[in-house]
Write a protein that holds these residues in place. Structure first.
Motif, short mmCIF file in Angstrom:
data_model
loop_
_atom_site.label_atom_id
_atom_site.label_comp_id
_atom_site.label_asym_id
_atom_site.label_seq_id
_atom_site.Cartn_x
_atom_site.Cartn_y
_atom_site.Cartn_z
N SER A 19 10.03 13.90 0.22
CA SER A 19 9.39 13.52 1.51
C SER A 19 8.05 13.19 1.50
CB SER A 19 9.57 14.58 2.85
OG SER A 19 8.82 14.09 3.93
N PHE A 20 7.55 11.88 1.88
CA PHE A 20 6.00 11.64 1.88
C PHE A 20 5.53 11.46 3.51
CE2 PHE A 20 8.08 9.85 -1.88
CZ PHE A 20 7.03 9.61 -2.60
N LEU A 21 6.42 12.38 4.31
CA LEU A 21 5.72 12.26 5.56
C LEU A 21 4.43 13.06 5.75
CD1 LEU A 21 6.28 11.15 8.52
CD2 LEU A 21 7.65 13.20 8.99
N SER A 22 3.52 12.68 6.38
CA SER A 22 2.43 13.65 6.63
C SER A 22 1.53 13.09 7.94
CB SER A 22 1.59 13.66 5.45
OG SER A 22 0.77 12.24 5.16
N ALA A 57 17.73 1.63 12.22
CA ALA A 57 17.90 0.86 11.12
C ALA A 57 17.10 1.57 10.01
CB ALA A 57 17.20 -0.57 11.31
N PRO A 58 15.99 2.00 9.82
CA PRO A 58 15.13 2.61 8.83
C PRO A 58 15.85 3.71 8.26
CG PRO A 58 13.67 2.33 10.64
CD PRO A 58 15.02 1.73 11.16
N PHE A 59 16.95 4.45 8.72
CA PHE A 59 17.71 5.65 8.33
C PHE A 59 18.85 4.97 7.45
CE2 PHE A 59 16.07 7.76 11.81
CZ PHE A 59 15.73 8.92 11.43
N PHE A 60 18.96 3.62 7.42
CA PHE A 60 20.01 2.90 6.67
C PHE A 60 19.40 1.83 5.63
CE2 PHE A 60 22.53 4.41 9.99
CZ PHE A 60 23.43 5.15 9.50
N GLY A 61 17.69 2.06 5.52
CA GLY A 61 17.28 1.16 4.67
C GLY A 61 16.78 -0.29 5.58
N ALA A 107 23.14 3.49 2.64
CA ALA A 107 23.35 4.76 2.80
C ALA A 107 22.38 5.58 3.67
CB ALA A 107 23.02 5.54 1.36
N LEU A 108 23.13 6.40 4.57
CA LEU A 108 22.02 7.14 5.45
C LEU A 108 21.06 8.12 4.74
CD1 LEU A 108 21.48 8.17 8.47
CD2 LEU A 108 23.23 9.95 8.03
N SER A 109 19.82 8.05 4.96
CA SER A 109 18.67 8.80 4.56
C SER A 109 17.61 8.94 5.40
CB SER A 109 18.44 8.53 3.05
OG SER A 109 17.74 7.05 3.14
N LEU A 110 16.64 9.65 5.36
CA LEU A 110 15.47 9.83 6.36
C LEU A 110 14.39 8.54 5.61
CD1 LEU A 110 14.73 13.63 6.25
CD2 LEU A 110 15.67 12.20 8.15
N PRO A 111 13.80 7.94 6.53
CA PRO A 111 13.27 6.88 6.07
C PRO A 111 11.96 7.23 5.43
CG PRO A 111 13.62 6.73 8.50
CD PRO A 111 14.10 8.16 8.12
N TRP A 112 11.29 8.47 5.57
CA TRP A 112 10.21 8.79 4.80
C TRP A 112 10.43 9.60 3.45
CZ3 TRP A 112 11.20 9.60 10.10
CH2 TRP A 112 12.00 10.91 10.36
N THR A 113 11.61 9.49 3.21
CA THR A 113 12.15 10.07 1.87
C THR A 113 12.30 8.76 0.72
OG1 THR A 113 14.29 10.39 2.38
CG2 THR A 113 12.86 12.11 2.94
N GLN A 125 0.70 -1.21 -0.04
CA GLN A 125 0.10 -0.08 0.06
C GLN A 125 0.77 1.30 0.06
OE1 GLN A 125 -2.87 0.06 2.88
NE2 GLN A 125 -3.76 2.00 2.37
N TYR A 126 2.00 1.35 0.81
CA TYR A 126 2.72 2.60 0.91
C TYR A 126 4.14 2.55 0.35
CZ TYR A 126 -0.95 3.42 4.43
OH TYR A 126 -2.20 3.49 5.08
N GLY A 127 4.62 1.36 -0.26
CA GLY A 127 5.99 1.37 -0.81
C GLY A 127 6.93 0.99 0.39
N LEU A 128 8.09 1.23 0.10
CA LEU A 128 9.24 1.08 0.89
C LEU A 128 9.35 2.40 1.90
CD1 LEU A 128 12.16 -0.10 1.66
CD2 LEU A 128 13.19 1.52 -0.11
N VAL A 129 8.94 3.15 1.43
CA VAL A 129 8.78 4.75 2.52
C VAL A 129 8.05 4.27 3.55
CG1 VAL A 129 8.11 6.87 2.57
CG2 VAL A 129 9.55 6.27 0.50
N GLY A 130 6.65 3.78 3.35
CA GLY A 130 5.54 3.35 4.30
C GLY A 130 6.37 2.48 5.35
N LEU A 131 7.21 1.39 4.53
CA LEU A 131 7.57 0.19 5.43
C LEU A 131 8.65 0.56 6.40
CD1 LEU A 131 7.96 -2.88 6.10
CD2 LEU A 131 9.71 -3.00 4.19
N LEU A 132 9.50 1.60 5.78
CA LEU A 132 10.64 2.04 6.76
C LEU A 132 10.09 3.07 7.74
CD1 LEU A 132 13.17 2.98 4.36
CD2 LEU A 132 12.94 0.87 5.47
N THR A 133 8.97 3.76 7.63
CA THR A 133 8.33 4.78 8.45
C THR A 133 7.62 3.94 9.59
OG1 THR A 133 8.14 6.40 6.54
CG2 THR A 133 6.83 6.64 8.67
N ALA A 134 6.91 2.92 9.16
CA ALA A 134 6.31 2.19 10.32
C ALA A 134 7.48 1.34 11.04
CB ALA A 134 5.52 0.99 9.38
#
Length: 579
Positions: free
Chosen positions: A262-265, A318-322, A250-256, A94-103
């Protein structure tokens, strides 16, 4: 839990005191052994969660490393586990990788708060029937989801519900690739046979090497089959490559996403929060049960609150590194202990080994057949179902627990684990309250059973004695009110009612209101009430409700049966003089 207290309780710090070279050799062997298992398993679990295999490796590397350092168990090996698949796959769809890492990130925060609030022991209030039910249900769902890859076909029917899965399986069987089926069956046979031949040695690496070799032979004869190289791809510096990347996470925000958008809302957080709670609850149960098993194997004691804090930290970072949701993995932990692990350093070595494989052996990983990874997860699902354990406990289970187990099992398969756990817990709680309510009794003592009246030889028509046994809570409030019907016949020469409360551990609000109505009904008939054997909690509760000698002249408290008898005798003398 204060920070300093938490740091002092971390097993990693404790275990490093007096660390010896002999320990390191054993930790090294155990870490390398688990690493061999974790590499293919992490990839397979990532694929089954709906993302590329490298994200499973990132989870084992980052989450496994930080949980080992910060957790409360000396032996837990953490990483992606099969239990999470049934929750993570719908999130990814439903939300893709971004949703998985954010959850996963939100679940980490929840786990951290659970540890700081010292809720580690509360997890063990989840009934075994619920845990067994959803574990077996998850095993069935995992097995069903592996069949498309095992048969080498992509189902055209999409969806994560039970009917969609069955429709997809029916289609893939008719579209089966015999090369994939051959590789899957060979891997499955190897995973079942080689542990009996090579006892003490993990068969994963040897079997998967054999699968890659057989795959090369099939390719030589022109037969096609699905591999990681042919199924997955990634984008690097604007270019698309096949397989998985041989680079550090790589280091990145989980919701990007990869573009930095950014998909955070607030809406996304509201949608993911209930699922994150489920991930956190399941992660807490899995990791703490894993720690309990490890304690039994090593005669040690884990620290449940520190373990939850460590799991929270690992799942936050962990989500900051995928990496996605991780927890203690029971099979990997048990294998690590059998391989000689002495400290959490074995788990750290396991994470570093997975990192080394990612950087140096990616070409080999890309050649792994998808059917072989599916066969690996079929073996995991079989172990998770644990039919031998089920066969052993089922005959001894009470009928109500069987109902809870099969309810959780069915709901997990047909719907999802969130519904299964919620309804399973509610059903288990309802059955528990029903059992407890049966233990609570309100009895009028007969002439042969009376205690206080006999001690002072009071006329039996003057005093009545009641005994209440069990917790006085909302589940028995109706029973207390019904007992008033018996009290309504009291009258005439009866002037004292003695109520023995020695066996009442607590009274809740509903029970208190029913008890107060009962007391007021007795007093309305001009009778005195003597409450005997109250513990401190019950005294405090009754005192707040005005049912104490200080606030009610018609109530007496007695600590013992003898004291209650003396109070009754005083009332008898007083009423006799008045008469």
């Amino acid at each position: 839990m204060s920070i300093s207290r938490y740091i002092d309780s971390i097993p990693f710090i404790e275990s490093m005191k007096g660390y010896r070279l002999g320990f390191f050799k054993k930790d090294l062997i155990a870490g390398l052994t688990i690493g061999l298992i974790a590499v293919p398993l992490s990839m397979a679990l990532a694929i089954n969660s709906g993302v590329a295999p490298q994200y499973g490796l990132y989870t084992a590397i980052v989450a496994g490393f930080f949980i080992a350092i910060c957790g409360g168990s000396r032996f837990n090996i953490s990483g992606p586990t099969a239990a999470f698949v049934i929750i993570l796959q719908p999130i990814t769809n439903q939300y893709g990788l971004v949703g998985l890492l954010t959850a996963s990130f939100l679940a980490g925060i929840i786990l951290l708060l659970m540890g700081l609030l010292r809720l580690g022991r509360m997890i063990f209030f989840v009934p075994q029937s619920v845990v067994t039910g959803f574990s077996m249900g998850i095993a069935v769902v995992i097995a069903l989801t592996q069949l498309p890859d095992f048969f080498g076909a992509i189902p055209t029917v999409s969806g994560t519900d039970f009917i969609s899965r069955l429709q997809g399986i029916a289609q893939v069987i008719t579209q089966a690739s015999w090369a994939d089926v051959f590789l899957g069956c060979t891997t499955l046979a190897g995973m079942l046979i080689f542990p009996k031949i090579l006892k003490g040695f993990p068969p994963h690496l040897f079997v998967l090497l054999l699968a890659v070799a057989l795959g090369a032979l099939l390719s030589y004869f022109g037969l096609e089959f699905r591999t990681i190289y042919s199924v997955f791809s990634y984008t690097l510096d604007g270019k698309e490559y096949v397989g998985i990347p041989a680079i550090l996470p790589a280091l990145s925000l989980p919701w990007t996403d990869v573009t930095g958008s950014s998909f955070l809302s607030l809406k996304m957080i509201q949608d993911l929060l209930p699922l994150s709670f489920t991930i956190a609850l399941l992660g807490a149960i899995e990791s703490l049960l894993c720690a309990v098993v490890a304690d039994g194997m090593t005669d040690t004691h884990h620290k449940p609150n520190a373990e939850l804090v460590g799991q929270g930290i690992g799942n936050i970072i962990a989500p900051f590194f995928g990496g996605f949701a991780a927890t203690g993995a029971l099979a990997r932990t048990a294998t690590s202990i059998r391989a000689g692990a002495k400290t959490p350093l074995a788990a750290i070595i396991h994470s570093l080994f997975v990192l080394m494989v990612l950087l140096l052996f990616t070409p080999f990983l890309n050649r792994l057949p998808m059917a072989s990874l599916a066969a690996l997860l079929l073996v995991v699902a079989w172990g998770m179902a644990d039919f031998r354990y089920f066969k052993g406990i089922f005959p001894m289970m009470p009928r109500q627990d069987k109902l809870v187990l099969f309810t959780c099992l069915s709901l997990t398969i047909i719907f999802d684990m969130v519904i299964a756990v919620m309804i399973g817990m509610l059903l288990a709680c309802a059955l528990f309250m029903r059992r407890v309510a049966k233990l609570t009794t309100i009895d009028l003592l007969s002439d042969e059973e009376t205690v206080g009246r006999q001690r002072v030889n009071i006329d039996k028509s003057f005093a009545l004695e009641y005994r209440i046994t069990g917790p006085f809570f909302f589940g028995v409030a109706r029973k207390a009110i019904d007992s008033m019907a018996r009290l309504s016949t009291i009258g005439g020469s009866t002037k004292v009612v003695i109520i023995y409360l020695q066996s009442v551990p607590f009274i809740d609000l509903s029970g208190l209101m029913a008890f107060k109505l009962m007391i007021e009904h007795i007093q309305s008939k001009g009778m005195v009430v003597i409450l005997s054997g109250l513990n401190n909690d019950v005294k405090k509760t009754l005192g707040k409700a005005g049912l104490s000698p200080k606030k009610n002249a018609g109530i007496y408290w007695a600590n013992t049966v003898d004291e209650a008898a003396e109070k009754a005798m005083e009332c008898y003398v007083m009423f006799t003089m008045i008469k």
